[in-house]
Structure formats: structure tokens, C-alpha cells
Write a protein that holds these residues in place. Structure first.
Motif, PDB file in Angstrom:
ATOM      1  N   LEU A 478       0.823  -1.202   0.000  1.00  0.00           N
ATOM      2  CA  LEU A 478       0.000   0.000   0.000  1.00  0.00           C
ATOM      3  C   LEU A 478       0.862   1.259   0.000  1.00  0.00           C
ATOM      4  O   LEU A 478       0.470   2.287  -0.568  1.00  0.00           O
ATOM      5  CB  LEU A 478      -0.926   0.004   1.214  1.00  0.00           C
ATOM      6  N   GLY A 479       2.009   1.192   0.640  1.00  0.00           N
ATOM      7  CA  GLY A 479       2.920   2.336   0.581  1.00  0.00           C
ATOM      8  C   GLY A 479       3.398   2.610  -0.835  1.00  0.00           C
ATOM      9  O   GLY A 479       3.501   3.767  -1.260  1.00  0.00           O
ATOM     10  N   THR A 480       3.679   1.528  -1.579  1.00  0.00           N
ATOM     11  CA  THR A 480       4.072   1.705  -2.982  1.00  0.00           C
ATOM     12  C   THR A 480       2.935   2.295  -3.816  1.00  0.00           C
ATOM     13  O   THR A 480       3.140   3.204  -4.635  1.00  0.00           O
ATOM     14  CB  THR A 480       4.499   0.349  -3.571  1.00  0.00           C
ATOM     15  N   ALA A 481       1.721   1.803  -3.585  1.00  0.00           N
ATOM     16  CA  ALA A 481       0.565   2.356  -4.312  1.00  0.00           C
ATOM     17  C   ALA A 481       0.329   3.817  -3.958  1.00  0.00           C
ATOM     18  O   ALA A 481      -0.042   4.629  -4.822  1.00  0.00           O
ATOM     19  CB  ALA A 481      -0.686   1.527  -4.002  1.00  0.00           C
ATOM     20  N   ASP A 482       0.554   4.160  -2.707  1.00  0.00           N
ATOM     21  CA  ASP A 482       0.382   5.562  -2.299  1.00  0.00           C
ATOM     22  C   ASP A 482       1.388   6.464  -3.001  1.00  0.00           C
ATOM     23  O   ASP A 482       1.053   7.585  -3.410  1.00  0.00           O
ATOM     24  CB  ASP A 482       0.525   5.662  -0.784  1.00  0.00           C
ATOM     25  N   ARG A 483       2.613   5.990  -3.167  1.00  0.00           N
ATOM     26  CA  ARG A 483       3.605   6.804  -3.885  1.00  0.00           C
ATOM     27  C   ARG A 483       3.220   6.973  -5.354  1.00  0.00           C
ATOM     28  O   ARG A 483       3.436   8.043  -5.941  1.00  0.00           O
ATOM     29  CB  ARG A 483       4.984   6.153  -3.757  1.00  0.00           C
ATOM     30  N   LEU A 484       2.645   5.933  -5.950  1.00  0.00           N
ATOM     31  CA  LEU A 484       2.200   6.064  -7.336  1.00  0.00           C
ATOM     32  C   LEU A 484       1.049   7.068  -7.459  1.00  0.00           C
ATOM     33  O   LEU A 484       1.020   7.881  -8.386  1.00  0.00           O
ATOM     34  CB  LEU A 484       1.758   4.690  -7.868  1.00  0.00           C
ATOM     35  N   ILE A 485       0.106   6.995  -6.526  1.00  0.00           N
ATOM     36  CA  ILE A 485      -1.022   7.936  -6.567  1.00  0.00           C
ATOM     37  C   ILE A 485      -0.529   9.364  -6.404  1.00  0.00           C
ATOM     38  O   ILE A 485      -1.005  10.294  -7.072  1.00  0.00           O
ATOM     39  CB  ILE A 485      -2.038   7.566  -5.466  1.00  0.00           C
ATOM     40  N   THR A 486       0.448   9.556  -5.530  1.00  0.00           N
ATOM     41  CA  THR A 486       0.978  10.905  -5.323  1.00  0.00           C
ATOM     42  C   THR A 486       1.768  11.389  -6.527  1.00  0.00           C
ATOM     43  O   THR A 486       1.662  12.550  -6.933  1.00  0.00           O
ATOM     44  CB  THR A 486       1.859  10.911  -4.069  1.00  0.00           C
TER      45      THR A 486
END
Length: 805
Positions: A478-486
Motif C-alpha cells: 500500500l505504501g508503494t501504491a500511495d507513492r504512485l497515486i501521489t
């Protein structure tokens, strides 16, 4: 075209509309605008050449504006500037006010049609882009001509009259008076809240208009012209702000051009273009790439036509006078004339100008053919250069499209293979391809779909890890997905991201609680509560289990509300919004959850109102943003009106100034310090260890009335004088107030016992020397009866009349 001919009327419409000043008969209401109503009317006292009454336009102002004395004064000054005909401005020929307070103005009918009627003729395809941009340019020029600063602020299609020349803004005098009113009274709290889908939200709430507000109005009209409908439908811009609405994209515009128009439609003033001119220039520049090839072809055709015209004109317009040296469109220079003319024997005298020799017909024709050939060659070269540039541009765009397609195909193939991320630059992964594709075209639909698929795969894998109990791995994913969304500003996946992060945090807390409470339990045992909250990935939960989960989320949300954790959680649990949003993610339109969300939004509005009463605008803004997010996300339409009222009060509070907690309020003036004769303040007791008890008692005595001019004397109460209603009080309790204007106590038959030791009573013998020292003006009297209380004469007022006993 309602203003170019007389509309058809029915008898009922004519009878229901009034006649102003017994002269102007209102015939039909043409538009209901944010500032008032526009009517088509007839002047009963003036006729046209054909014998019919003269048609005029009547604008009636909002009653709230007419009742504002500051606006009425500004409106009277503004009207003088519109009593002369000016291009693009309404020509005011009369104005007045009815007995019931209706304010109206008469506008000369210059012919044309309202922009609203032009918009009604459009279908869902809208207006062609060049025609729409031309119309918007004329509106922008009309706004720039507004007095005094080129700001309008209240642009609507109902108030724009399209004529043969410049468009006319019919509400210009009303808008100018309203701007002058707001500029003269910046802290006025009674500003009118308006309703329109084309005026910016800030102006609708009563803010003073700026050029950025005109940008919003021009962008809204551009959207309607190109799309065939208003950007927010029938919703006003203020309601769109509260509901967090956004307009759909326009397909006929290039992605870059749509991004420019979308910026102009931003509901926040700071994010828009500074003025309408900047918006339109940028929009034209982003859209003209699509029209570059037809333009080059048009230039080439024009060059060929010009060359042909020059050749034909050089042959048809040959000079008949042999002495002429100029050909139509061509001027012969002295060098060319000298080289083409035959030698002559005649010479001019010194200082005398000789006549130019005559050219023969063959020389003139040869020179004309030569110049025409050179012009044709230059024109052909220019056309070839433009064509080459156009072809290069088209080839570059085609190459970019091919590169974009290749990158998209590589990204899709990498996503299918599961090659999402890579640390080796020689072996790029799906993210690397998507970064390059977004750099070429950030608004491409296929690229956005691939990005959504990539983030969705991350979320799906995180859900699988969460179901398997692998919380650390799920948190990392989820941390990786959050960086992509940002990184890619992909807002569509934010809701699911927050929901999954909340579930992971809850699961971690449950796991920690289980480890603490089941130390003696076997390692492979699972508590029933945890097993119920953690569904298995291989089995589908039953409806009863779903109901149990919903009940648990609702109970936790109610507990969070009781704790006051509306948007933020603490060590006792998550926030109410987190629980309810997670439940609605699993079970959309759950009625109990929506009711609790409405309760949460109402509490947030109450918090905002409480902070506004304290003039704490920062906390009030935070609470308003939280409630606005819930209203827009979950369509809580019942709270929209209250949210708009709070937004208006927030701006009014800002205009009043920010209150700084802890700042001392300035002391009132001397005139405001006067207190009534019957003081109710309690005098403070002097502590026992005070060295000068008389001075402390004098300082603790309340100030007398303002009419007392002599210095306040200390009241001396001897021990043998009886006092009514004296009750023993502790040393730490304040004494009751002493009223100087009260009647003297009635003597009692038997004296009361002496007061206790802790009662503050000072026994001072009364002597003439003390009287003289205390009051050198002699404003005292010597009592015949010993041990009576002494008072200054000027403090004795309203004594009861003496009675003979």
C-alpha cells in the motif's frame, strides 16, 4: 430574435404585468438574472415611424439591492455615465422607483438577441471552436471596457445582448454600483447572496469581484458554447462548490486545450487565470495545432491567387503615356531605367532637372514580366517553406503518437507479465513506460487506463495479503501504491487506498490486542472475535456475517462520535469518518451509515459555527472543509443550504478581522467608566499580614458614583454601633457590598453580641483633629452623639425627610 420585431402577446400576460410610471408597459419577462429581471416593454408615450409604440428594455433590480442605502447612493452616481450612447454599453433613458420599493431602469432597445437564445439554438455538438472563440473574444473586449478598472464580475448569458457590433452587457450600471458599494464598505456584513451558474462562487457569496472572477464567467460561457450545456447543469456555482462537482471533458478540444479551460473553471479563485484574455490566448494557442495544416494550405492558395492577380494586372494596366516609368504595382528604379533606355544626345543644363527619357513598350513589358516572375518565385518559396514546416510538424506529431502507442503497448505487456517495478535501467518495467507516456501526453485516455490498472492490481494484491494475515507485506504494498497515486496525481484510486490503509491499521491493532490477551492460548488458536472480523479468502461471507460487520462498524463509529473523533482517531480507535467510509466502500448506500455521516457533517457544521462565534477562522475553515467533503462525496443534499450560509458567515467574519486569543481588550474611556451609585462589586479583604490595613481597606472599597467630586473618605465603623444582618464569615470570604446611599439602620432595642475575632472591624476614636486632617476643606460635621459614623457631606444624598419623634 425578440428585440428585432414585436413578439406575440396574449391578453393574460399583458394584464398580469404592471405599467411603470403610467408610461412603460411591461409585456414579457425575457430573463431572470442574479441581479434582477429583464423585461421587454413598450413606451406608451412615444411612437415609431409606423405608428406603433417604441420598444424598450426594462431591468428591475433585486429588492435587497434597492433597500440598501449605500447601494442606492452609488447607483445614483453611476447612472449618469450611462445616459449617453456608448458602443458596448447600455443606454439608460429613464429610471425610477415604484411605491412598493421596486427599483427599475429603462434601456434603449438597440436590436439583436440575447446570448441565452443563441445558446438555446445549439444542440449537444455545440458551436464550432473558431466561431465560439470569436464570440468569447468580443465578450472579453466588452469586459475590458468596463469602468473604471475593466472588471465586471456578474457576467451571465441572460444579460448579454448580441447586436451587429459589440455585445452589450445590460447590467453594467448595476454591477458597477455593486462593486462601488463593496469597495466603500469592505466590512459590510449584509451582502447579498446570489444564485447563478456562470458567476464565480466568491462573488455569489458577496466578495468584491476581481479579474479572476471574470475568467470563471468566460470559461463557463466557453464550456456552454462548445458543449451545448452549462458546466454544472442547473446547479449554481456555489452549490457545485459545496458538492465538489466537476464538469465533464469536451471531446472536440485537444487535451491540452481542455486542461486550460478546466483551469478557468476552477472553483477556487487562486487557481484560475488572472484575466479572461490570458485564458483565451492560451486556449487558442493550445487548440491551433489541430488547425495548422488547413491554415498552411490556405496561405499557399492565397499566395498563388496573389501572384496570378499581379500577372494579370501587369498585362491589363499597361501605361499609355510613353513618359511613364511606373507599372501598376511595380516602380522602376533609376538603375533599371538607365540600363533599359537608349542613349540620347540631349543633355541637361547644370542645376536643371532633365525629364526622364521615354521607354519603349517592349522594355516596359520585359521589366514587368521579370518582376512578376520574381514575385511568383518568392511566393512559391514561402508556400513551400510553410508546407515543409507543416509537414515536419505533422510528422513530429505522428512520430510522437507512434512513440506513445509503443510505450503504451510495452506498459500493457509489462503489466500482464507482472513486471511492474524495476531497479535496472536497462530493463524498464511498466512504471517506467508509463512515466515516459505521461511525459508525452499526460491526458491520454489509454495511459490513464493503464495507470488505473496498475494501481488496481496493487490494491487487489494488498487485499489478498490482508486476507492472508500478512499485514506487513500488505502495508508495504500500500505504501508503494500511495507513492504512485501521489506521483501521478491519480485521485480515482485514493478512496480505495484510504479504505485499505484503514483496514490494515485495524487489523494490526487487533493482532496486537490478541497477542496481549491470549498469552496462554495456543499459537494456532484464533479468538472468535478476530475470526469473525477476518473473512476467509476462500469462502464467501454469509449475509448474517455482513450484517454483523456492518453493526460493528456502526457501533465503532457511534463510539468515535461520542469521543468527539469525527475526522481524526486516537488510541481508542479510528475516526467516525474512517469507519463509515470503510463500511460504505463494502456496502454502498447503507442507510444507517448515511444517517451517521449526516450526523457527523452536522456536528462539523456546528463546530464551524462555534469557532466563527469565537472569530477563530482557521479552525472554522478546517471544519467547513471537512463537512464540505462529506456533503460532496456522499450527496448529503439536506445540508447544502446550511453549508452555504456558513460559508457566507465565514467571509463576514474574515471581513471583521481575526480575533487573537489572549489579546487584552482596550480599557474604556473615562466617560464609559461611570458606574451607578449602587455599586454591586464586592470589596476585596485585606490579608491579615498587611502592614497598613487602612490603606488596604480604602483600596478595596468600590468607587463611588461619578457625581462625587471630593476624595473618597474611609468609612470608620466603631465597635459599639449595631449593624443589621451581620453574619460571621470566614477570613477567606469576601464581605458583602456596602451601599453608601442606603438609609441609616434602625436602632435595635438590644445590641447584638460583638462580632467574632475574624471579622474585619477597626475601632478608631473620633476627634476633631482627625476630622480636620482627613478633610481640610471642612466638609464634615462634629456629631453631638459620640461614636457615630462620619461621612462627607457631598456623599449624603436622597436622605429620608426628618420626622419628629
Amino acid at each position: 430574435m425578440p428585440f428585432s420585431h414585436r413578439p406575440s402577446l396574449d391578453a393574460q400576460t399583458v394584464q398580469t404585468l404592471p405599467t411603470l410610471q403610467e408610461r412603460y408597459a411591461l409585456r414579457r419577462c425575457m430573463a431572470d438574472t442574479a441581479l434582477g429581471k429583464l423585461y421587454w416593454a413598450q413606451d406608451l408615450k412615444q411612437t415609431q415611424g409606423n405608428g406603433e409604440q417604441t420598444n424598450v428594455l426594462v431591468f428591475t433590480l433585486l429588492p435587497a439591492l434597492a433597500q440598501n442605502p449605500v447601494f442606492e447612493q452609488a447607483f445614483g452616481h453611476v447612472l449618469h455615465g450611462y445616459q449617453k450612447p456608448t458602443p458596448g454599453m447600455p443606454h439608460i433613458i429613464d429610471d425610477g422607483k415604484t411605491a412598493n420599493g421596486l427599483r427599475w431602469i429603462i434601456i434603449r432597445n438597440s436590436g439583436g438577441m440575447l446570448l441565452t437564445e443563441r445558446l438555446a439554438e445549439l444542440d449537444d455538438r455545440g458551436m464550432p471552436v473558431p466561431e465560439a472563440l470569436e464570440l468569447l473574444d468580443s465578450l472579453s473586449n466588452a469586459i475590458a471596457n468596463q469602468r473604471p478598472d475593466g472588471i465586471f464580475g456578474y457576467l451571465e448569458p441572460d444579460t448579454v445582448l448580441l447586436g451587429d457590433k459589440l455585445p452589450c452587457l445590460l447590467t453594467s450600471p448595476v454591477a458597477a454600483a455593486l462593486r462601488a458599494t463593496y469597495n466603500s464598505t469592505p466590512n459590510e456584513r449584509s451582502r447579498q447572496t446570489l444564485h447563478s451558474g456562470y458567476i464565480s462562487p466568491e462573488v455569489l457569496l458577496g466578495d468584491t469581484p476581481t479579474t479572476a472572477d471574470d475568467t470563471f464567467s468566460i470559461a463557463s460561457l466557453a464550456y456552454h458554447l462548445l458543449q451545448g450545456e452549462a458546466p454544472f447543469g442547473k446547479q449554481s456555482a456555489l452549490e457545485a462548490t459545496v458538492r465538489n462537482l466537476s464538469p465533464t471533458s469536451i471531446r472536440k478540444l485537444r487535451p491540452e486545450a481542455w486542461a486550460v479551460l478546466r483551469q478557468g473553471l476552477d472553483l477556487k479563485r487562486a487557481n484560475r487565470h488572472k484575466n479572461p484574455t490570458a485564458l483565451l490566448r492560451t486556449l487558442q494557442r493550445k487548440q491551433q495545432k489541430k488547425l495548422l495544416l488547413p491554415l498552411a494550405a490556405l496561405v499557399a492558395a492565397g499566395a498563388v491567387a496573389m501572384t496570378t492577380y499581379q500577372l494579370l494586372s501587369s498585362r491589363d494596366n499597361q501605361p499609355t503615356n510613353p513618359s511613364e516609368t511606373a507599372v501598376t504595382g511595380v516602380t522602376a528604379t533609376p538603375s533599371t531605367v538607365a540600363s533599359s533606355q537608349p542613349p540620347t544626345d540631349s543633355a541637361a543644363l547644370v542645376g536643371e532637372t532633365s525629364l526622364p527619357p521615354a521607354l519603349d513598350q517592349d522594355s516596359v513589358q520585359a521589366q514587368a514580366d521579370k518582376l512578376a516572375a520574381e514575385t511568383a518565385a518568392n511566393t512559391r518559396a514561402e508556400a513551400e517553406r510553410l508546407a515543409a514546416a507543416t509537414a515536419a510538424t505533422a510528422q513530429a506529431e505522428l512520430a510522437a503518437d507512434n512513440d506513445l502507442s509503443t510505450l503504451q503497448d510495452n506498459a500493457a505487456d509489462a503489466i500482464r507479465k507482472g513486471n511492474l517495478f524495476s531497479t535496472d535501467s536497462a530493463q524498464p518495467a511498466a512504471v517506467d513506460y508509463l512515466r515516459k507516456a505521461i511525459a508525452l501526453n499526460a491526458d491520454d485516455t489509454k495511459t490513464q487506463q493503464l495507470l488505473a490498472q496498475l494501481i488496481n492490481d496493487q490494491h487487489t494484491e494488498a487485499e489478498a495479503l490482508l486476507s492472508a494475515g500478512k499485514l506487513d507485506e500488505a502495508s508495504t504494498l500500500l505504501g508503494t501504491a500511495d507513492r504512485l497515486i501521489t506521483e501521478f496525481t491519480f485521485a480515482d484510486g485514493l478512496k480505495r487506498q484510504v479504505s485499505l490503509e484503514t483496514e490494515v491499521e485495524q487489523a494490526k491493532r487487533k493482532q496486537a490486542l490478541t497477542q496481549e490477551t491470549s498469552v496462554t492460548a495456543p499459537p494456532d488458536s484464533t479468538p472468535p472475535a478476530i475470526a469473525a472480523d477476518t473473512p476467509s479468502s476462500s469462502t464467501t461471507p454469509s449475509p448474517l456475517a455482513i450484517d454483523d460487520d456492518a453493526r460493528q462498524y456502526l457501533e465503532r463509529a457511534q463510539r468515535a462520535i461520542s469521543f468527539g473523533n469525527l475526522n481524526t482517531g486516537d488510541d481508542r480507535g479510528e475516526s467516525a469518518v474512517a469507519y463509515l467510509s470503510t463500511l460504505l466502500e463494502k456496502t454502498p448506500d447503507q442507510p444507517d451509515a448515511l444517517k451517521l455521516l449526516e450526523k457527523v457533517a452536522t456536528l462539523q457544521q456546528d463546530n464551524a459555527l462555534a469557532h466563527l462565534r469565537k472569530r477563530d477562522t482557521d479552525k472554522a475553515r478546517t471544519a467547513l472543509n471537512d463537512s464540505q467533503a462529506l456533503i460532496g462525496k456522499y450527496k448529503l443534499d439536506g445540508l447544502v443550504e446550511e453549508q452555504i450560509a456558513l460559508e457566507k458567515r465565514y467571509r463576514e467574519t474574515l471581513a471583521m478581522g481575526v480575533f487573537v486569543p489572549g489579546k487584552e481588550i482596550p480599557e474604556p474611556t473615562t466617560a464609559s467608566k461611570a458606574v451607578p451609585a449602587k455599586a454591586t462589586a464586592k470589596p476585596a479583604l485585606a490579608p491579615p499580614e498587611t502592614e497598613n490595613p487602612e490603606a488596604a481597606a480604602a483600596a478595596a472599597t468600590p468607587a463611588p458614583a461619578a457625581v462625587i467630586s471630593a476624595p473618597v473618605e474611609e468609612i470608620r465603623v466603631p465597635a459599639d454601633i449595631p449593624v443589621q444582618d451581620i453574619t460571621p464569615v470566614p477570613a477567606t470570604t469576601e464581605l458583602p457590598p456596602i451601599q453608601l446611599d442606603a438609609p441609616p439602620p434602625t436602632p435595635q432595642p438590644a445590641p447584638l453580641p460583638p462580632p467574632p475575632a475574624n471579622n474585619v472591624t477597626f475601632e478608631v476614636p473620633v476627634t476633631d483633629a482627625d476630622n480636620a486632617a482627613a478633610n481640610p476643606n471642612g466638609n464634615t460635621f462634629t456629631p453631638d452623639v459620640p461614636n457615630l459614623m462620619e461621612l462627607p457631606l457631598d456623599t449624603i444624598k436622597d436622605l429620608p425627610p426628618a420626622t419628629n419623634q
